[in-house]
Design an enzyme around this catalytic site. Structure first.
Site, PDB file in Angstrom:
ATOM      1  N   GLY A  47      -5.939  -5.333 -12.653  1.00 34.50           N
ATOM      2  CA  GLY A  47      -5.874  -6.841 -12.209  1.00 34.50           C
ATOM      3  C   GLY A  47      -7.426  -7.114 -11.956  1.00 34.50           C
ATOM      4  N   GLU A 102     -10.448  -5.163  -5.244  1.00 36.29           N
ATOM      5  CA  GLU A 102      -8.601  -5.190  -5.517  1.00 36.29           C
ATOM      6  C   GLU A 102      -7.658  -6.875  -6.179  1.00 36.29           C
ATOM      7  OE1 GLU A 102      -6.367  -4.202  -6.442  1.00 36.29           O
ATOM      8  OE2 GLU A 102      -5.650  -2.247  -4.927  1.00 36.29           O
ATOM      9  N   ASP A 103      -7.469  -6.570  -6.774  1.00 35.79           N
ATOM     10  CA  ASP A 103      -7.156  -8.092  -7.321  1.00 35.79           C
ATOM     11  C   ASP A 103      -6.877  -9.047  -6.347  1.00 35.79           C
ATOM     12  OD1 ASP A 103      -5.094  -7.329  -7.616  1.00 35.79           O
ATOM     13  OD2 ASP A 103      -3.995  -7.364  -9.384  1.00 35.79           O
ATOM     14  N   ASP A 106      -1.903  -7.787  -0.491  1.00 33.45           N
ATOM     15  CA  ASP A 106      -0.190  -7.788  -0.278  1.00 33.45           C
ATOM     16  C   ASP A 106       0.509  -8.077   1.207  1.00 33.45           C
ATOM     17  OD1 ASP A 106       1.333 -10.130  -0.823  1.00 33.45           O
ATOM     18  OD2 ASP A 106       2.977  -8.604  -1.801  1.00 33.45           O
ATOM     19  N   GLY A 108      -0.299  -4.789   1.941  1.00 35.66           N
ATOM     20  CA  GLY A 108      -1.462  -3.776   2.194  1.00 35.66           C
ATOM     21  C   GLY A 108      -1.564  -2.456   2.204  1.00 35.66           C
ATOM     22  N   THR A 110      -0.706  -0.728  -0.648  1.00 38.71           N
ATOM     23  CA  THR A 110      -1.623   0.022  -2.023  1.00 38.71           C
ATOM     24  C   THR A 110      -2.972   0.081  -1.332  1.00 38.71           C
ATOM     25  OG1 THR A 110      -0.294  -1.510  -2.919  1.00 38.71           O
ATOM     26  CG2 THR A 110      -2.400  -0.415  -4.825  1.00 38.71           C
ATOM     27  N   LEU A 111      -3.306  -0.546  -0.640  1.00 36.27           N
ATOM     28  CA  LEU A 111      -4.858  -0.612  -0.275  1.00 36.27           C
ATOM     29  C   LEU A 111      -4.908   0.573   0.944  1.00 36.27           C
ATOM     30  CD1 LEU A 111      -7.433  -1.486   0.407  1.00 36.27           C
ATOM     31  CD2 LEU A 111      -6.777  -3.230   1.222  1.00 36.27           C
ATOM     32  N   ASP A 162      -1.082 -10.303 -13.493  1.00 41.91           N
ATOM     33  CA  ASP A 162      -0.297 -10.575 -13.936  1.00 41.91           C
ATOM     34  C   ASP A 162       1.077 -10.917 -13.907  1.00 41.91           C
ATOM     35  OD1 ASP A 162       0.076  -7.884 -13.114  1.00 41.91           O
ATOM     36  OD2 ASP A 162       1.113  -8.122 -14.960  1.00 41.91           O
TER      37      ASP A 162
HETATM   38  P1  IMP Z   1       0.746  -4.407  -1.793  1.00 42.13           P
HETATM   39  O1  IMP Z   1       0.254  -3.185  -2.150  1.00 42.13           O
HETATM   40  O2  IMP Z   1       1.944  -5.290  -0.929  1.00 42.13           O
HETATM   41  O3  IMP Z   1      -0.659  -4.595  -0.783  1.00 42.13           O
HETATM   42  O4  IMP Z   1       0.725  -5.221  -3.357  1.00 42.13           O
HETATM   43  C1  IMP Z   1      -0.979  -5.423  -3.867  1.00 42.13           C
HETATM   44  C2  IMP Z   1      -0.200  -5.248  -5.261  1.00 42.13           C
HETATM   45  O5  IMP Z   1       0.555  -6.193  -5.993  1.00 42.13           O
HETATM   46  C3  IMP Z   1      -1.351  -5.868  -6.471  1.00 42.13           C
HETATM   47  O6  IMP Z   1      -2.315  -4.521  -6.677  1.00 42.13           O
HETATM   48  C4  IMP Z   1      -0.932  -6.172  -6.782  1.00 42.13           C
HETATM   49  O7  IMP Z   1      -1.046  -5.724  -8.412  1.00 42.13           O
HETATM   50  C5  IMP Z   1       0.445  -6.994  -6.912  1.00 42.13           C
HETATM   51  N1  IMP Z   1       1.215  -8.386  -6.052  1.00 42.13           N
HETATM   52  C6  IMP Z   1       1.185  -8.643  -5.374  1.00 42.13           C
HETATM   53  N2  IMP Z   1       1.268  -9.848  -5.661  1.00 42.13           N
HETATM   54  C7  IMP Z   1       1.213 -10.495  -6.451  1.00 42.13           C
HETATM   55  C8  IMP Z   1       0.853 -11.789  -7.516  1.00 42.13           C
HETATM   56  O8  IMP Z   1       1.002 -12.324  -6.656  1.00 42.13           O
HETATM   57  N3  IMP Z   1      -0.011 -11.961  -8.245  1.00 42.13           N
HETATM   58  C9  IMP Z   1       0.268 -10.900  -9.070  1.00 42.13           C
HETATM   59  N4  IMP Z   1       0.330  -9.449  -8.828  1.00 42.13           N
HETATM   60  C10 IMP Z   1       0.813  -9.044  -7.594  1.00 42.13           C
HETATM   61 MG    MG Z   2      -2.865  -4.160  -7.733  1.00 32.10          MG
END
Ligand code: IMP
Ligand code: MG
Length: 182
Positions: A47, A102-103, A106, A108, A110-111, A162
């Site tokens: 992303g 990061e793209d 959300d 947090g 993953t980060l 995506d």
């Molecule tokens: P987190 O671990 O919930 O912060 O998720 C982050 C990951 O979820 C991002 O790196 C994206 O790959 C995916 N993601 C979360 N929200 C979206 C969205 O609105 N569109 C596309 N990908 C998303």
């Molecule tokens: Mg991602």
């Protein structure tokens, strides 16, 4: 007036011009902070690739780039937040000034995982730059030093983001037409 939009696009959130403008501002801030240094940009595949290449081209300090890929999955009870590295970096980051790209941040999860993993490798500094930030859905608190845009609670596509691997090449950020469930 509005050009034809792809079937999956509900509405455009940020245009190419708005994105470019913000990336220039961020690149200027980053160039200032890392002046006299070499900077390593680490992109999270796939992303962040579009954002990272636009950003890198506008940064005025010497830059190296590397990438990693992660996969996230839920445990048996469906709880989110399990993350593992699917493709690791090519090089070490020990002693380097690292900016993780990061793209979108959300929940947090993953980060948080990436910051824990990367900080254990002994970088001189480690900071985060995300294209999009959806703080309204944050579950774990993570430090985000740079972000292009805060976004509302809608699933978004384009400029690297995506839906089922499609729409990454849109030159803008849009809300996906079918809202995600859950
Ligand atoms: P987190 O671990 O919930 O912060 O998720 C982050 C990951 O979820 C991002 O790196 C994206 O790959 C995916 N993601 C979360 N929200 C979206 C969205 O609105 N569109 C596309 N990908 C998303
Ligand atoms: Mg991602």
């Amino acid at each position: 007036m509005t050009p034809e939009l792809p079937a999956g696009v509900e509405r455009i959130l940020f245009t190419e011009e708005q994105i470019e403008h913000r990336i220039r501002e961020l690149a200027a801030q980053i160039s200032e902070r890392y002046k006299d240094k070499h900077l390593k940009l680490i992109g999270v595949l796939k992303g962040s690739v579009f954002f990272m290449s636009e950003l890198a081209r506008r940064i005025r300090v010497p830059v190296k780039i590397d990438f990693l890929a992660i996969s996230s999955f839920s445990n048996k009870s469906g709880a989110p937040g399990l993350v593992r590295i699917a493709k690791d970096l090519d090089d070490t980051i020990e002693g380097e000034d690292v900016l993780l790209i990061e793209d979108i941040v959300d929940t947090g999860f993953t980060l948080r995982y990436l910051l824990q993993t990367l900080s254990s490798r002994g970088p001189n500094s480690l900071a985060v730059c995300t294209f999009l930030d959806r703080t309204s859905r944050r579950i774990v608190q993570v430090p985000v030093e740079y972000r292009c845009f805060e976004i509302p609670d809608h699933f978004v596509i384009g400029f690297g983001l995506d839906y089922n691997q499609l729409y990454r090449n849109l030159n803008y950020v849009a809300v996906l037409k079918t809202e995600r469930v859950g």
